[in-house]
Design a protein around this motif. Structure first.
Motif, short mmCIF file in Angstrom:
data_model
loop_
_atom_site.label_atom_id
_atom_site.label_comp_id
_atom_site.label_asym_id
_atom_site.label_seq_id
_atom_site.Cartn_x
_atom_site.Cartn_y
_atom_site.Cartn_z
N VAL A 18 0.89 -1.16 0.00
CA VAL A 18 0.00 0.00 0.00
C VAL A 18 0.92 1.20 0.00
O VAL A 18 1.50 1.57 1.03
N THR A 19 1.10 1.81 -1.16
CA THR A 19 2.10 2.86 -1.31
C THR A 19 1.51 4.04 -2.07
O THR A 19 0.45 3.93 -2.68
N PRO A 20 2.20 5.18 -2.07
CA PRO A 20 1.74 6.29 -2.89
C PRO A 20 1.67 5.94 -4.38
O PRO A 20 0.94 6.58 -5.14
N ALA A 21 2.41 4.91 -4.79
CA ALA A 21 2.38 4.50 -6.20
C ALA A 21 1.15 3.68 -6.53
O ALA A 21 0.82 3.54 -7.71
N GLY A 22 0.48 3.14 -5.52
CA GLY A 22 -0.71 2.36 -5.81
C GLY A 22 -1.21 1.60 -4.61
O GLY A 22 -0.44 1.20 -3.73
N LEU A 23 -2.51 1.39 -4.55
CA LEU A 23 -3.12 0.64 -3.46
C LEU A 23 -3.17 -0.82 -3.87
O LEU A 23 -4.16 -1.30 -4.41
N GLY A 24 -2.08 -1.51 -3.62
CA GLY A 24 -1.94 -2.90 -4.03
C GLY A 24 -0.62 -3.10 -4.74
O GLY A 24 -0.03 -2.16 -5.28
N THR A 25 -0.16 -4.35 -4.75
CA THR A 25 1.16 -4.64 -5.32
C THR A 25 1.21 -4.37 -6.81
O THR A 25 2.16 -3.76 -7.30
#
Length: 412
Positions: A18-25
């Motif tokens: 869960v990162t600023p790059a996306g919610l999910g791997t």
């Protein structure tokens, strides 16, 4: 596997991000490999500060991620950890209702813990008095609680603790999780890191130290690891969780192994509270310890996922270290050009990305690297992702206090 020389490969069977790059791997990986920076908006909680931008997740819905009844009782750092853990367990194909919880551990990294809850309730205290402070403040702010809540949620009754080694916390957690498997204490360990402290007090502290980028007019391009014009890091929030298993346990249930954690090293600079030792001699101890732990020579390493903070001192120190240890010039990348620096979660996010690099044969580019510092003599991947036959990779993590942790991964 445990080799004749003693190497132990902890199988990575699940990844959750869960990162600023996306919610999910999958979403995180896609944006990281596209080198699409995430610090494009002002953070509402930082309004009024000079440093009011960062890499955050406005689309993260705590109630959807962990349920309404849980969301209001948890600090955001625990919410992110639970969301990442749920994805990692699903990815691993593990059902907590069917496992022996006594053989499952949780080791999570966090540099600061529930800081947002603490700051919010301190404001309540100042404005309304002690009788209005939440009775849940202590379990919201305590640094160990993200790991504790994962155990409560999953019935993991094995060893449970949090590592706090500043910006190396997530990597330290993964290294310690592997030790629980190698020592036979656990068959499965849920491990990684979480951080959510984009709040005025913490960001003001970093600002006053001079650690942050000042590119308020161009935040998307502010995090620029190894670039000649780098001027500081961009703060971020996020979480990544890996499921590690003993190889025989993974094989017995027919699990997919995405990569192996095959080596780990840790050390201290014993030099300065906030600045890295310029020559990287302390960090080199951790890097060589990881190589020795895996029973591999430096020339075996195909790729380095760098700590790469976009600060003048760290990037130069790390470049000198990589060049000195790896004279065969492996590819190097830093994902912080996209994700920003999520402090205690950064090492876990970067180990997860390194595992995906091994699995997919694709090295993510370093975002915003338009003019590589001439003092940095490395093969830094930039502009576009690079297909590569990566069999061995290391992920570096360094933190305040001179904390160093290096995780070595091998292809499954």
């Amino acid at each position: 596997m445990t080799s004749a020389g003693g190497r132990f490969d902890a199988a990575v069977t699940g990844i959750g991000m869960v990162t600023p790059a996306g919610l999910g791997t999958a979403a995180s990986w896609d944006r990281i490999t596209a080198a699409d920076g995430t610090a494009a908006e002002r953070v509402p909680a930082l309004a009024g500060l000079r440093a009011d931008f960062g890499c955050w997740m406005p689309g993260f819905d705590p109630e959807a991620a962990v349920g309404r009844r849980k969301a209001w009782r948890l600090d955001r750092s625990s919410q992110l950890a639970l969301a990442a853990a749920a994805e990692a367990l699903a990815d691993a194909g593990l059902d907590p209702a069917r496992w022996d919880g006594a053989r499952v551990g949780v080791v999570l990294g966090s540099g600061i813990g529930g800081a947002s809850a603490w700051e919010r309730q301190h404001q309540v205290l100042r404005e309304h008095g002690s009788e209005k402070v939440s009775a849940l403040l202590i379990p919201m702010l305590a640094v160990n609680m993200a790991a504790g809540y994962i155990a409560i949620e999953t019935g993991a009754r094995g060893p449970n603790f949090v590592t706090a080694t500043a910006c190396a916390s997530g990597a330290t957690a993964i290294g310690q999780a592997r030790e629980l498997l190698r020592g036979g204490r656990c068959d499965v360990v849920i491990t990684g890191g979480t951080e959510a402290c984009l709040i005025p007090s913490i960001i003001s502290g970093f600002q006053q130290m001079g650690a942050l980028s000042g590119r308020r007019d161009d935040p998307t391009a502010a995090s620029r690891p190894f670039d000649v014009d780098r001027d500081g890091f961009v703060p971020a929030e996020g979480a990544a969780v890996l499921v590690l298993e003993r190889p025989e346990s993974a094989r017995a249930r027919g699990a997919r192994v995405r990569a192996n954690v095959s080596g780990y090293g840790a050390s201290a600079d014993a030099y300065n509270a906030t600045a890295p030792e310029p020559a990287g001699t302390g960090a080199e101890l951790a890097l060589r310890a990881a190589l020795d732990d895996a029973g591999l020579a430096p020339g075996s390493v195909d790729h380095v996922n760098a700590h790469g903070t976009s600060t003048p001192l760290n990037d130069l120190m790390e470049a000198r270290l990589i060049r000195r240890v790896f004279d065969h010039r492996p590819s190097v990348t830093s994902v912080k050009g996209v994700t920003g620096h999520s402090l205690g979660a950064a090492g876990a996010i970067e180990v997860a990305v390194t595992a995906l690099t091994l699995e997919k044969g694709l090295v993510p580019p370093t975002a915003n690297l338009t003019g590589q510092d001439p003092q940095i003599d490395l093969d830094v991947v930039a502009k576009a992702a690079r297909p590569a036959d990566v069999r061995v990779a290391v992920s570096n993590s360094f933190g305040f206090g001179g904390q160093n942790a290096v995780v070595l991964l091998t292809r499954a």
